[in-house]
Scaffold this motif. Sequence first.
Motif, PDB file in Angstrom:
ATOM      1  N   ALA A  78       0.874  -1.182   0.000  1.00 37.50           N
ATOM      2  CA  ALA A  78       0.000   0.000   0.000  1.00 37.50           C
ATOM      3  C   ALA A  78       0.912   1.235   0.000  1.00 37.50           C
ATOM      4  O   ALA A  78       2.005   1.190   0.574  1.00 37.50           O
ATOM      5  CB  ALA A  78      -0.901  -0.026   1.223  1.00 37.50           C
ATOM      6  N   PRO A  79       0.488   2.340  -0.643  1.00 32.04           N
ATOM      7  CA  PRO A  79       1.405   3.473  -0.834  1.00 32.04           C
ATOM      8  C   PRO A  79       1.848   4.153   0.454  1.00 32.04           C
ATOM      9  O   PRO A  79       2.845   4.858   0.471  1.00 32.04           O
ATOM     10  CB  PRO A  79       0.603   4.434  -1.724  1.00 32.04           C
ATOM     11  N   ASN A  80       1.099   3.981   1.520  1.00 31.00           N
ATOM     12  CA  ASN A  80       1.533   4.576   2.789  1.00 31.00           C
ATOM     13  C   ASN A  80       1.013   3.706   3.927  1.00 31.00           C
ATOM     14  O   ASN A  80       0.300   2.739   3.688  1.00 31.00           O
ATOM     15  CB  ASN A  80       1.007   6.017   2.919  1.00 31.00           C
ATOM     16  N   GLY A  81       1.375   4.076   5.144  1.00 33.89           N
ATOM     17  CA  GLY A  81       0.862   3.381   6.321  1.00 33.89           C
ATOM     18  C   GLY A  81       1.768   2.260   6.789  1.00 33.89           C
ATOM     19  O   GLY A  81       2.706   1.864   6.103  1.00 33.89           O
ATOM     20  N   PRO A  82       1.448   1.749   7.986  1.00 31.46           N
ATOM     21  CA  PRO A  82       2.320   0.764   8.632  1.00 31.46           C
ATOM     22  C   PRO A  82       2.456  -0.555   7.866  1.00 31.46           C
ATOM     23  O   PRO A  82       1.484  -1.057   7.296  1.00 31.46           O
ATOM     24  CB  PRO A  82       1.626   0.518   9.978  1.00 31.46           C
ATOM     25  N   VAL A  83       3.671  -1.072   7.871  1.00 35.68           N
ATOM     26  CA  VAL A  83       3.967  -2.354   7.229  1.00 35.68           C
ATOM     27  C   VAL A  83       4.361  -3.340   8.334  1.00 35.68           C
ATOM     28  O   VAL A  83       5.242  -3.059   9.144  1.00 35.68           O
ATOM     29  CB  VAL A  83       5.137  -2.221   6.226  1.00 35.68           C
ATOM     30  N   LEU A  84       3.699  -4.491   8.342  1.00 31.44           N
ATOM     31  CA  LEU A  84       3.981  -5.532   9.345  1.00 31.44           C
ATOM     32  C   LEU A  84       4.345  -6.812   8.621  1.00 31.44           C
ATOM     33  O   LEU A  84       3.627  -7.239   7.701  1.00 31.44           O
ATOM     34  CB  LEU A  84       2.725  -5.748  10.203  1.00 31.44           C
ATOM     35  N   GLU A  85       5.458  -7.440   9.005  1.00 31.27           N
ATOM     36  CA  GLU A  85       5.755  -8.777   8.489  1.00 31.27           C
ATOM     37  C   GLU A  85       5.520  -9.786   9.606  1.00 31.27           C
ATOM     38  O   GLU A  85       6.154  -9.718  10.661  1.00 31.27           O
ATOM     39  CB  GLU A  85       7.194  -8.916   7.969  1.00 31.27           C
ATOM     40  N   VAL A  86       4.612 -10.725   9.362  1.00 35.12           N
ATOM     41  CA  VAL A  86       4.385 -11.797  10.338  1.00 35.12           C
ATOM     42  C   VAL A  86       5.223 -13.005   9.916  1.00 35.12           C
ATOM     43  O   VAL A  86       5.408 -13.253   8.729  1.00 35.12           O
ATOM     44  CB  VAL A  86       2.896 -12.186  10.445  1.00 35.12           C
ATOM     45  N   ARG A  91      10.674   3.191   4.797  1.00 30.20           N
ATOM     46  CA  ARG A  91       9.872   3.337   6.028  1.00 30.20           C
ATOM     47  C   ARG A  91       9.953   2.064   6.862  1.00 30.20           C
ATOM     48  O   ARG A  91      10.372   1.010   6.354  1.00 30.20           O
ATOM     49  CB  ARG A  91       8.435   3.739   5.746  1.00 30.20           C
ATOM     50  N   ALA A  92       9.542   2.195   8.114  1.00 30.23           N
ATOM     51  CA  ALA A  92       9.741   1.097   9.069  1.00 30.23           C
ATOM     52  C   ALA A  92       8.951  -0.148   8.676  1.00 30.23           C
ATOM     53  O   ALA A  92       7.869  -0.049   8.095  1.00 30.23           O
ATOM     54  CB  ALA A  92       9.303   1.558  10.457  1.00 30.23           C
ATOM     55  N   VAL A  93       9.517  -1.294   8.978  1.00 27.59           N
ATOM     56  CA  VAL A  93       8.799  -2.565   8.861  1.00 27.59           C
ATOM     57  C   VAL A  93       8.857  -3.232  10.234  1.00 27.59           C
ATOM     58  O   VAL A  93       9.945  -3.469  10.768  1.00 27.59           O
ATOM     59  CB  VAL A  93       9.434  -3.477   7.789  1.00 27.59           C
ATOM     60  N   VAL A  94       7.698  -3.482  10.799  1.00 28.93           N
ATOM     61  CA  VAL A  94       7.599  -4.120  12.122  1.00 28.93           C
ATOM     62  C   VAL A  94       7.535  -5.632  11.910  1.00 28.93           C
ATOM     63  O   VAL A  94       6.951  -6.088  10.914  1.00 28.93           O
ATOM     64  CB  VAL A  94       6.327  -3.616  12.848  1.00 28.93           C
ATOM     65  N   GLY A  95       8.142  -6.415  12.810  1.00 28.70           N
ATOM     66  CA  GLY A  95       8.171  -7.861  12.606  1.00 28.70           C
ATOM     67  C   GLY A  95       7.710  -8.649  13.813  1.00 28.70           C
ATOM     68  O   GLY A  95       8.054  -8.326  14.955  1.00 28.70           O
ATOM     69  N   LEU A  96       6.921  -9.699  13.566  1.00 34.46           N
ATOM     70  CA  LEU A  96       6.448 -10.586  14.641  1.00 34.46           C
ATOM     71  C   LEU A  96       6.726 -12.031  14.241  1.00 34.46           C
ATOM     72  O   LEU A  96       6.657 -12.385  13.058  1.00 34.46           O
ATOM     73  CB  LEU A  96       4.944 -10.396  14.866  1.00 34.46           C
ATOM     74  N   ASP A  97       7.003 -12.877  15.233  1.00 30.44           N
ATOM     75  CA  ASP A  97       7.295 -14.287  14.951  1.00 30.44           C
ATOM     76  C   ASP A  97       7.083 -15.090  16.230  1.00 30.44           C
ATOM     77  O   ASP A  97       7.155 -14.560  17.338  1.00 30.44           O
ATOM     78  CB  ASP A  97       8.754 -14.447  14.486  1.00 30.44           C
ATOM     79  N   LEU A  98       6.845 -16.375  16.040  1.00 28.90           N
ATOM     80  CA  LEU A  98       6.700 -17.293  17.176  1.00 28.90           C
ATOM     81  C   LEU A  98       8.035 -17.599  17.845  1.00 28.90           C
ATOM     82  O   LEU A  98       8.059 -17.992  19.004  1.00 28.90           O
ATOM     83  CB  LEU A  98       6.173 -18.648  16.681  1.00 28.90           C
ATOM     84  N   ALA A  99       9.144 -17.492  17.097  1.00 26.67           N
ATOM     85  CA  ALA A  99      10.421 -18.083  17.536  1.00 26.67           C
ATOM     86  C   ALA A  99      11.393 -17.039  18.081  1.00 26.67           C
ATOM     87  O   ALA A  99      11.996 -16.277  17.307  1.00 26.67           O
ATOM     88  CB  ALA A  99      11.061 -18.813  16.355  1.00 26.67           C
ATOM     89  N   PRO A 100      11.605 -17.009  19.399  1.00 18.67           N
ATOM     90  CA  PRO A 100      12.548 -16.027  19.968  1.00 18.67           C
ATOM     91  C   PRO A 100      13.958 -16.147  19.384  1.00 18.67           C
ATOM     92  O   PRO A 100      14.635 -15.128  19.210  1.00 18.67           O
ATOM     93  CB  PRO A 100      12.544 -16.366  21.470  1.00 18.67           C
ATOM     94  N   ALA A 101      14.392 -17.351  19.035  1.00 18.73           N
ATOM     95  CA  ALA A 101      15.762 -17.495  18.516  1.00 18.73           C
ATOM     96  C   ALA A 101      15.900 -16.846  17.143  1.00 18.73           C
ATOM     97  O   ALA A 101      16.952 -16.300  16.807  1.00 18.73           O
ATOM     98  CB  ALA A 101      16.141 -18.979  18.444  1.00 18.73           C
ATOM     99  N   ALA A 142      -5.350  -1.706  11.775  1.00 17.89           N
ATOM    100  CA  ALA A 142      -4.198  -0.860  12.113  1.00 17.89           C
ATOM    101  C   ALA A 142      -3.072  -0.947  11.089  1.00 17.89           C
ATOM    102  O   ALA A 142      -2.150  -0.142  11.107  1.00 17.89           O
ATOM    103  CB  ALA A 142      -3.657  -1.270  13.485  1.00 17.89           C
ATOM    104  N   VAL A 143      -3.119  -1.930  10.197  1.00 18.98           N
ATOM    105  CA  VAL A 143      -1.984  -2.225   9.312  1.00 18.98           C
ATOM    106  C   VAL A 143      -2.380  -1.911   7.872  1.00 18.98           C
ATOM    107  O   VAL A 143      -3.473  -2.272   7.430  1.00 18.98           O
ATOM    108  CB  VAL A 143      -1.592  -3.718   9.444  1.00 18.98           C
ATOM    109  N   ALA A 144      -1.465  -1.256   7.133  1.00 16.78           N
ATOM    110  CA  ALA A 144      -1.732  -0.976   5.711  1.00 16.78           C
ATOM    111  C   ALA A 144      -1.281  -2.151   4.849  1.00 16.78           C
ATOM    112  O   ALA A 144      -1.985  -2.560   3.927  1.00 16.78           O
ATOM    113  CB  ALA A 144      -1.013   0.297   5.285  1.00 16.78           C
ATOM    114  N   THR A 145      -0.088  -2.667   5.130  1.00 18.25           N
ATOM    115  CA  THR A 145       0.433  -3.801   4.352  1.00 18.25           C
ATOM    116  C   THR A 145       0.920  -4.873   5.314  1.00 18.25           C
ATOM    117  O   THR A 145       1.735  -4.597   6.196  1.00 18.25           O
ATOM    118  CB  THR A 145       1.619  -3.378   3.462  1.00 18.25           C
ATOM    119  N   LEU A 146       0.403  -6.075   5.119  1.00 20.00           N
ATOM    120  CA  LEU A 146       0.839  -7.197   5.934  1.00 20.00           C
ATOM    121  C   LEU A 146       1.566  -8.194   5.026  1.00 20.00           C
ATOM    122  O   LEU A 146       1.019  -8.605   3.996  1.00 20.00           O
ATOM    123  CB  LEU A 146      -0.373  -7.838   6.612  1.00 20.00           C
ATOM    124  N   VAL A 147       2.787  -8.514   5.375  1.00 17.22           N
ATOM    125  CA  VAL A 147       3.612  -9.415   4.568  1.00 17.22           C
ATOM    126  C   VAL A 147       3.757 -10.732   5.312  1.00 17.22           C
ATOM    127  O   VAL A 147       3.993 -10.750   6.528  1.00 17.22           O
ATOM    128  CB  VAL A 147       5.022  -8.800   4.345  1.00 17.22           C
TER     129      VAL A 147
END
Length: 252
Positions: A38-46, A63-73, A100-105
Motif C-alpha cells: 500500500a502506498p503509505n501506512g504501517p507495514v507488518l511482516e508476520v 519506512r519502518a517494517v515491524v516484525g512478529l514471529d513465534l520463535a525467539p531465537a 491498524a496495518v496498511a500492508t501485511l507481509v
Amino acid sequence: MTADASISFDRLAHCYDATRGGLARGVAFAPALARWCAPNGPVLEVGVGTGAIAVALRGQLGRAVVGLDLAPAMLAVARERLGPCVGVADVQQLSVPDAAVATLVASWVLHLVGDPAAMLRECRRVVRGDGRLLLVSARGEVSAQDMDAVMRDLTEEIRGRADVRERLEPIASAAGWTIVAEDLTDEERWADSPAAIADRTEARLRVALLDVDDETYDRCARPMVEALRALPDPTRPREHVGRHRLFVLEPQ
Ligand SMILES: C[S@@+](CC[C@H](N)C(=O)[O-])C[C@H]1O[C@@H](n2cnc3c(N)ncnc32)[C@H](O)[C@@H]1O
C-alpha cells in the motif's frame, strides 16, 4: 496439524540464514514486495524470522517494517537487523488493533501455521479496508541441476499437499480476501551441494522432518538422501537460480 500446532523455527535458527540465502534472499524479494505495498501506512511482516526480508523491504520503501514471529531465537537475529520493532506473537492471534496495518507481509509462513484459515481471518481483522496482504508461499521457476532430478518435495510426500493457489483461494475468500494479482520475486541465486542437503535431511533439519517418526523418515526421506550421496562429486556445490510466487490479496 492441530489448530495451535504451528511450526516454530527455534530449532532451525542457527542454520536458517546459511541454508536459505540470508540477506541476498531479502534483496531478491524486496522489489516485488515493494511494488505491491500500500502506498503509505504501517507495514507488518508476520513470521519475520531473522528479518532478512524485512530489512531489505525497509531499505526499498524507506519506512519502518515491524516484525512478529513465534520463535525467539529467530527474532534475536531480526532484532540485530531491525532494532526493537520486533516481538513474539502468533499470527493466528495478534495483539494488534483492528484495521491498524496498511500492508501485511507473510513470506513462507502460511504452510507452517497450525490453522491457515485462522491466520487469514486474523490478517483480515488487522489490515485496513484499503490495505493489502502479500503472501510469498511457493517456488516459481527453478533452474534444473542433476540433484533436482533426485530431490523430492518432502512436505508433499508426508502431508500430500495440492498446489498452493488451489489451497489458498477457498480459505482466503472465506476470510474476506480476494487474490487480485500474482507476481514473481526477482531471481534468487543459491548454491548447495547434494552432500550438504543429504546431511541436513539426515539430521532432520528440514521443516517437513522436524517431528516425523523413523518409519516416515525411512519411507519418504532416506531414498532421497541415498540418491543425493550417489551423485558424482556430491560435495561440489551446484548453483541454482529461482523465483518465488507472490500472491497479492485485498479485502473483498
Ligand atoms: C520459513 S520462515 C520465514 C522467515 C521469513 N519470513 C523469510 O522469508 O525469511 C517461517 C517463520 O514463520 C514462523 N512462524 C511459524 N508459525 C508461526 C505463527 N503461527 N505465528 C508467527 N510466526 C510463525 C517461524 O517461526 C519462522 O520464523
